[in-house]
Design a protein around this motif. Structure first.
Motif, PDB file in Angstrom:
ATOM      1  N   TYR A   1       2.420  33.637  30.560  1.00 26.76           N
ATOM      2  CA  TYR A   1       1.808  32.459  29.908  1.00 26.76           C
ATOM      3  C   TYR A   1       0.836  32.865  28.811  1.00 26.76           C
ATOM      4  CZ  TYR A   1       4.164  30.444  33.785  1.00 26.76           C
ATOM      5  OH  TYR A   1       5.157  30.107  34.664  1.00 26.76           O
ATOM      6  N   ASP A   2       0.879  34.145  28.474  1.00 29.39           N
ATOM      7  CA  ASP A   2      -0.057  34.697  27.510  1.00 29.39           C
ATOM      8  C   ASP A   2       0.260  34.272  26.072  1.00 29.39           C
ATOM      9  OD1 ASP A   2      -2.305  36.508  27.380  1.00 29.39           O
ATOM     10  OD2 ASP A   2      -0.984  37.756  26.131  1.00 29.39           O
ATOM     11  N   ARG A   3       1.483  33.864  25.816  1.00 33.02           N
ATOM     12  CA  ARG A   3       1.871  33.463  24.458  1.00 33.02           C
ATOM     13  C   ARG A   3       2.354  32.019  24.479  1.00 33.02           C
ATOM     14  NH1 ARG A   3       1.478  38.558  21.541  1.00 33.02           N
ATOM     15  NH2 ARG A   3       0.167  39.565  23.100  1.00 33.02           N
ATOM     16  N   ARG A   4       1.824  31.238  23.554  1.00 30.32           N
ATOM     17  CA  ARG A   4       2.134  29.809  23.527  1.00 30.32           C
ATOM     18  C   ARG A   4       3.014  29.466  22.337  1.00 30.32           C
ATOM     19  NH1 ARG A   4      -1.198  26.632  26.733  1.00 30.32           N
ATOM     20  NH2 ARG A   4      -2.761  27.811  27.910  1.00 30.32           N
ATOM     21  N   PHE A   5       4.210  28.976  22.608  1.00 29.11           N
ATOM     22  CA  PHE A   5       5.165  28.601  21.549  1.00 29.11           C
ATOM     23  C   PHE A   5       5.302  27.080  21.403  1.00 29.11           C
ATOM     24  CE2 PHE A   5       7.746  32.114  19.713  1.00 29.11           C
ATOM     25  CZ  PHE A   5       7.300  33.199  20.461  1.00 29.11           C
ATOM     26  N   GLY A   6       4.555  26.308  22.182  1.00 27.13           N
ATOM     27  CA  GLY A   6       4.804  24.868  22.208  1.00 27.13           C
ATOM     28  C   GLY A   6       4.187  24.107  21.053  1.00 27.13           C
ATOM     29  N   ILE A   7       4.744  22.914  20.786  1.00 27.77           N
ATOM     30  CA  ILE A   7       4.031  21.972  19.916  1.00 27.77           C
ATOM     31  C   ILE A   7       3.190  21.043  20.795  1.00 27.77           C
ATOM     32  CG2 ILE A   7       5.656  22.111  17.970  1.00 27.77           C
ATOM     33  CD1 ILE A   7       6.876  19.466  18.911  1.00 27.77           C
ATOM     34  N   THR A   8       3.366  21.195  22.120  1.00 30.58           N
ATOM     35  CA  THR A   8       2.506  20.519  23.086  1.00 30.58           C
ATOM     36  C   THR A   8       1.795  21.599  23.887  1.00 30.58           C
ATOM     37  OG1 THR A   8       4.138  18.761  23.296  1.00 30.58           O
ATOM     38  CG2 THR A   8       2.438  18.868  25.004  1.00 30.58           C
ATOM     39  N   TYR A   9       0.500  21.446  24.057  1.00 31.36           N
ATOM     40  CA  TYR A   9      -0.294  22.411  24.815  1.00 31.36           C
ATOM     41  C   TYR A   9      -0.179  22.085  26.300  1.00 31.36           C
ATOM     42  CZ  TYR A   9      -4.473  25.173  26.037  1.00 31.36           C
ATOM     43  OH  TYR A   9      -5.343  26.096  26.560  1.00 31.36           O
ATOM     44  N   ILE A  10      -0.021  23.135  27.113  1.00 31.23           N
ATOM     45  CA  ILE A  10      -0.057  22.918  28.565  1.00 31.23           C
ATOM     46  C   ILE A  10      -1.338  23.538  29.112  1.00 31.23           C
ATOM     47  CG2 ILE A  10       1.036  23.377  30.789  1.00 31.23           C
ATOM     48  CD1 ILE A  10       2.975  21.790  29.304  1.00 31.23           C
ATOM     49  N   ASP A  11      -2.116  22.729  29.810  1.00 29.91           N
ATOM     50  CA  ASP A  11      -3.249  23.244  30.572  1.00 29.91           C
ATOM     51  C   ASP A  11      -2.673  23.617  31.941  1.00 29.91           C
ATOM     52  OD1 ASP A  11      -5.360  23.587  32.304  1.00 29.91           O
ATOM     53  OD2 ASP A  11      -6.584  22.017  31.378  1.00 29.91           O
ATOM     54  N   TYR A  12      -2.454  24.914  32.166  1.00 29.96           N
ATOM     55  CA  TYR A  12      -1.718  25.327  33.370  1.00 29.96           C
ATOM     56  C   TYR A  12      -2.476  25.039  34.660  1.00 29.96           C
ATOM     57  CZ  TYR A  12       1.771  27.385  30.304  1.00 29.96           C
ATOM     58  OH  TYR A  12       2.757  27.549  29.360  1.00 29.96           O
ATOM     59  N   LYS A  13      -3.800  24.846  34.573  1.00 30.99           N
ATOM     60  CA  LYS A  13      -4.557  24.528  35.802  1.00 30.99           C
ATOM     61  C   LYS A  13      -4.293  23.103  36.263  1.00 30.99           C
ATOM     62  CE  LYS A  13      -8.345  27.783  35.549  1.00 30.99           C
ATOM     63  NZ  LYS A  13      -8.706  27.966  34.100  1.00 30.99           N
TER      64      LYS A  13
ATOM     65  N   ASP B   1       4.362  24.558  25.563  1.00 30.33           N
ATOM     66  CA  ASP B   1       4.068  25.925  25.972  1.00 30.33           C
ATOM     67  C   ASP B   1       4.818  26.204  27.271  1.00 30.33           C
ATOM     68  OD1 ASP B   1       2.241  26.096  23.888  1.00 30.33           O
ATOM     69  OD2 ASP B   1       0.521  25.601  25.171  1.00 30.33           O
ATOM     70  N   ASN B   2       5.217  27.463  27.457  1.00 31.03           N
ATOM     71  CA  ASN B   2       5.950  27.762  28.689  1.00 31.03           C
ATOM     72  C   ASN B   2       5.922  29.250  29.006  1.00 31.03           C
ATOM     73  OD1 ASN B   2       8.115  28.979  27.131  1.00 31.03           O
ATOM     74  ND2 ASN B   2       8.748  26.896  26.600  1.00 31.03           N
ATOM     75  N   PHE B   3       6.673  29.637  30.028  1.00 32.47           N
ATOM     76  CA  PHE B   3       6.721  31.026  30.499  1.00 32.47           C
ATOM     77  C   PHE B   3       7.471  31.868  29.468  1.00 32.47           C
ATOM     78  CE2 PHE B   3       9.071  34.349  32.851  1.00 32.47           C
ATOM     79  CZ  PHE B   3       8.004  35.030  33.409  1.00 32.47           C
ATOM     80  N   GLU B   4       6.730  32.689  28.731  1.00 30.78           N
ATOM     81  CA  GLU B   4       7.336  33.465  27.646  1.00 30.78           C
ATOM     82  C   GLU B   4       7.796  34.833  28.175  1.00 30.78           C
ATOM     83  OE1 GLU B   4       8.529  32.792  24.786  1.00 30.78           O
ATOM     84  OE2 GLU B   4       8.872  34.854  24.153  1.00 30.78           O
ATOM     85  N   TRP B   5       8.711  34.796  29.150  1.00 28.58           N
ATOM     86  CA  TRP B   5       9.369  35.996  29.667  1.00 28.58           C
ATOM     87  C   TRP B   5       8.355  37.093  30.015  1.00 28.58           C
ATOM     88  CZ3 TRP B   5      13.518  33.840  31.181  1.00 28.58           C
ATOM     89  CH2 TRP B   5      14.127  32.854  30.406  1.00 28.58           C
ATOM     90  N   SER B   6       8.544  38.305  29.521  1.00 32.67           N
ATOM     91  CA  SER B   6       7.648  39.379  29.976  1.00 32.67           C
ATOM     92  C   SER B   6       6.194  39.154  29.514  1.00 32.67           C
ATOM     93  CB  SER B   6       8.162  40.740  29.530  1.00 32.67           C
ATOM     94  OG  SER B   6       8.289  40.760  28.144  1.00 32.67           O
TER      95      SER B   6
END
Ligand code: GCO
Length: 456
Positions: free
Chosen positions: A421-433, A413-418
Motif C-alpha cells: 500500500y506504499d504506492r498510490r495509483f488511484g484517482i480516489t484516495y483510500i484511508d486504509y484504517k 488506491d490499492n495493493f500495488e503488488w510488491s
C-alpha cells in the motif's frame, strides 16, 4: 472552437484488478492464490503488506459503483479471481464465487456502466503452484481455458467484453528469474532464460485456448488480450529516428516474443536469433492456437524509451534518461506521454495490424498523495501526467489510428503488488484504517474531461 475534443463514441472508463482491491480472501469458498502465499512470505512485499483486506471492495462494491457513477464513466474494467471461481485451480466450480461477480455486474448494468472483465490479472490458484509449478507447466494453459469456460458460460449473458490475460511479461518474466529472486508471484528461481521464456509461451497458449473457450461459450463475446508491450519512441520525428524506433521495437522488453506471436502468429525472427538456445520450445500448431482473431487489443501504458538512429548493426540506439528527468513515484515511471501515441502507431505500422481496435486499458501514475487539513488531496502531479497522456490519445485519434477508449488506472488506491500500500495509483484516495473513499482532485478533473468529452 474547443480543443482536444474526442469523437462522440469515444469510451471513458476506469480499471481495477481483483487481488488489488477485493480483500475477503477467505470468504465464500475462495482459496489462496499465488499472491496470497507470495505476499505472506517474509520479505516479499514492502512492510509485509498483503491483499487480505485491500479496499474491502468485496463488501463495498455498491459504494464503489456510486463513485463510478459520480465520476461519469460508462465503462469499468475489473478482473475475475480464478481462485474464487475454481478454488482448487481445476475441477469443481464454486457458485458462490460466481454470484459475487453476478451481483457486481448487475449493479453496474443498472447504472448503465458497461463491464469489461479480465479473466486473469495474476492471482492464479495456489493449488496449481503446488501441483505443477503454475506457468512452468503446459497444463496451465488448458486449466485456464477450462476456467474461462466456467466463467463465460455463467456470466456471458451479462458480460460482452472479455479480456484473457493481463500483461504476460509481468506474471511470467517477473515471476520467474535466473540467479535472483523474482519480484512477483510465484517468485520462482529457474535454471535458464529458456525456462523463463517457456512460462510466457505457456501463457500465450493459455490466451489462445482461452479465446477459443470464450467464443464457444458466448456468441456475442468481444475478446481482447491486454498487453503492456514496451514502447520505443523516436527521439525526433525524423524519418531516420522513426525507422530506428520501429527497428528497436521487436527487441524491446521481449515484444518480439509476446505481443508479436499473439498479433502476427510468429515469434519475431530478430528476437529468436538473439535468444538462440534460450528460445522456448514450440510444438506444432502452438502458434496457430496463439494467433486467435481478436476484437480489440487492450494496451496498458505508463512510460516509454527514447530511441534514435545509429550507425551500428541494429541501426538504432536506446537512450538513457538524464538524472533529473521528470518521473512519478515509481522507479520506472518516467513521464513519456508520446509512448501512448507511439504504442498505438506501432501496432498499426510496425506490427502491421491497422485493423485492430485499441483501448487503453490502463494508464495512470503513483504520486505521494497527502491529505490536507481541509481533507482534500490536491494531486496536481497526477493531473499533469494524465493530461499529457490523454493529449497523446487525442493525437492518435486525430490521425485516425483505431483508438476507441481509455481506462484510467486506477479508480482507487490499492495493493500495488510488491510495493503493497506504499504506492498510490488511484484517482480516489483510500484511508486504509477506515476504508473511507475520498475523491482526489484528479477524480474531479477526470470527471470534467468525461463530461466535456475532451482533454481539459
Ligand atoms: C498492470 C498492473 C497494475 C498495476 C499498475 C501500476 O496491469 O500493470 O496490472 O495492476 O497496479 O500497472 O503498476
Amino acid at each position: 472552437m474547443t480543443s482536444y475534443q474526442f469523437p462522440e463514441d469515444f469510451q471513458w472508463g476506469a480499471a481495477t484488478a481483483a487481488y488489488q482491491i477485493e480483500g475477503a480472501t477467505e470468504t465464500d469458498g475462495r482459496k489462496p492464490s499465488v499472491w496470497d502465499t507470495f505476499s505472506a512470505t517474509r520479505g516479499r512485499t514492502v512492510k509485509g503488506h498483503t491483499g487480505a483486506i485491500a479496499c474491502d471492495h468485496y463488501h463495498r462494491y455498491e459504494d464503489d459503483i456510486k463513485l463510478m457513477k459520480e465520476l461519469g464513466i460508462q465503462n469499468y474494467r475489473f478482473s475475475v479471481s480464478w481462485c474464487r471461481i475454481i478454488p482448487d485451480g481445476r475441477g469443481k466450480v464454486n457458485e458462490a464465487g460466481i454470484d459475487f461477480y453476478r451481483r457486481l455486474v448487475d449493479r453496474l448494468l443498472k447504472h448503465n456502466i458497461t463491464p469489461y472483465a479480465t479473466l486473469f490479472h495474476w492471482d492464479s490458484p495456489a493449488a496449481l503452484e503446488q501441483k505443477y509449478g503454475s506457468w512452468r507447466s503446459r497444463e496451465m494453459a488448458q486449466d485456464f481455458a477450462d476456467y474461462a469456460t466456467a466463467v463465460v458460460s455463467r456470466l456471458g449473458d451479462r458480460i460482452t467484453n472479455w479480456m484473457t490475460l493481463n500483461e504476460i511479461s509481468c506474471f511470467t518474466h517477473m515471476g520467474y528469474a535466473v540467479g535472483k529472486t523474482p519480484q512477483h508471484a510465484p517468485g520462482t528461481r529457474v535454471k535458464s532464460q529458456k525456462d523463463v521464456w517457456q512460462t510466457s509461451h505457456h501463457a500465450l497458449l493459455a490466451h489462445g485456448l482461452g479465446c477459443q473457450a470464450i467464443r464457444a461459450a458466448s456468441t456475442k463475446a468481444q475478446i481482447a488480450l491486454v498487453d503492456n508491450f514496451g514502447v520505443t519512441v523516436p527521439l525526433t520525428e525524423s524519418a531516420e529516428d522513426i525507422e530506428a524506433a520501429k527497428r528497436a521495437f521487436p527487441y524491446h522488453c521481449g515484444n518480439g516474443g509476446m505481443i508479436y506471436p499473439a498479433l502476427t502468429g510468429a515469434y519475431h525472427p530478430a528476437l529468436l536469433e538473439q535468444l538462440g538456445s534460450n528460445a522456448p520450445d514450440v510444438q506444432d500448431d502452438d502458434l496457430k492456437t496463439i494467433h486467435q482473431p481478436l476484437d480489440f487489443l487492450g494496451f496498458n501504458i505508463y512510460t516509454g524509451t527514447y530511441i534514435r538512429a545509429a550507425d551500428n548493426w541494429q541501426g538504432c540506439e536506446w537512450l538513457d534518461f538524464p538524472k533529473a528527468y521528470p518521473a512519478l513515484n515509481m522507479p520506472w515511471l518516467q513521464l513519456v506521454p508520446e509512448s501512448l501515441y507511439w504504442g498505438i502507431r506501432h501496432v498499426s505500422e510496425t506490427m502491421n495490424r491497422p485493423d485492430l481496435p485499441i483501448y487503453i486499458t490502463e494508464n495512470g501514475c503513483a504520486a505521494q498523495d497527502q491529505v490536507k487539513p481541509s481533507g482534500e488531496i490536491i494531486d496536481l502531479d497526477r493531473i499533469l501526467y494524465l493530461r499529457h497522456y490523454l493529449q497523446s490519445v487525442h493525437r492518435a485519434a486525430v490521425e485516425h489510428y483505431p483508438i476507441k477508449g481509455y481506462f484510467v488506472w486506477s479508480l482507487m488506491d490499492n495493493f500495488e503488488w510488491s510495493y503493497g500500500y506504499d504506492r498510490r495509483f488511484g484517482i480516489t484516495y483510500i484511508d486504509y484504517k477506515t476504508q473511507q473513499r475520498i475523491p482526489k482532485s484528479s477524480y474531479r478533473w477526470y470527471a470534467e474531461c468525461i463530461r466535456q468529452n475532451r482533454v481539459v
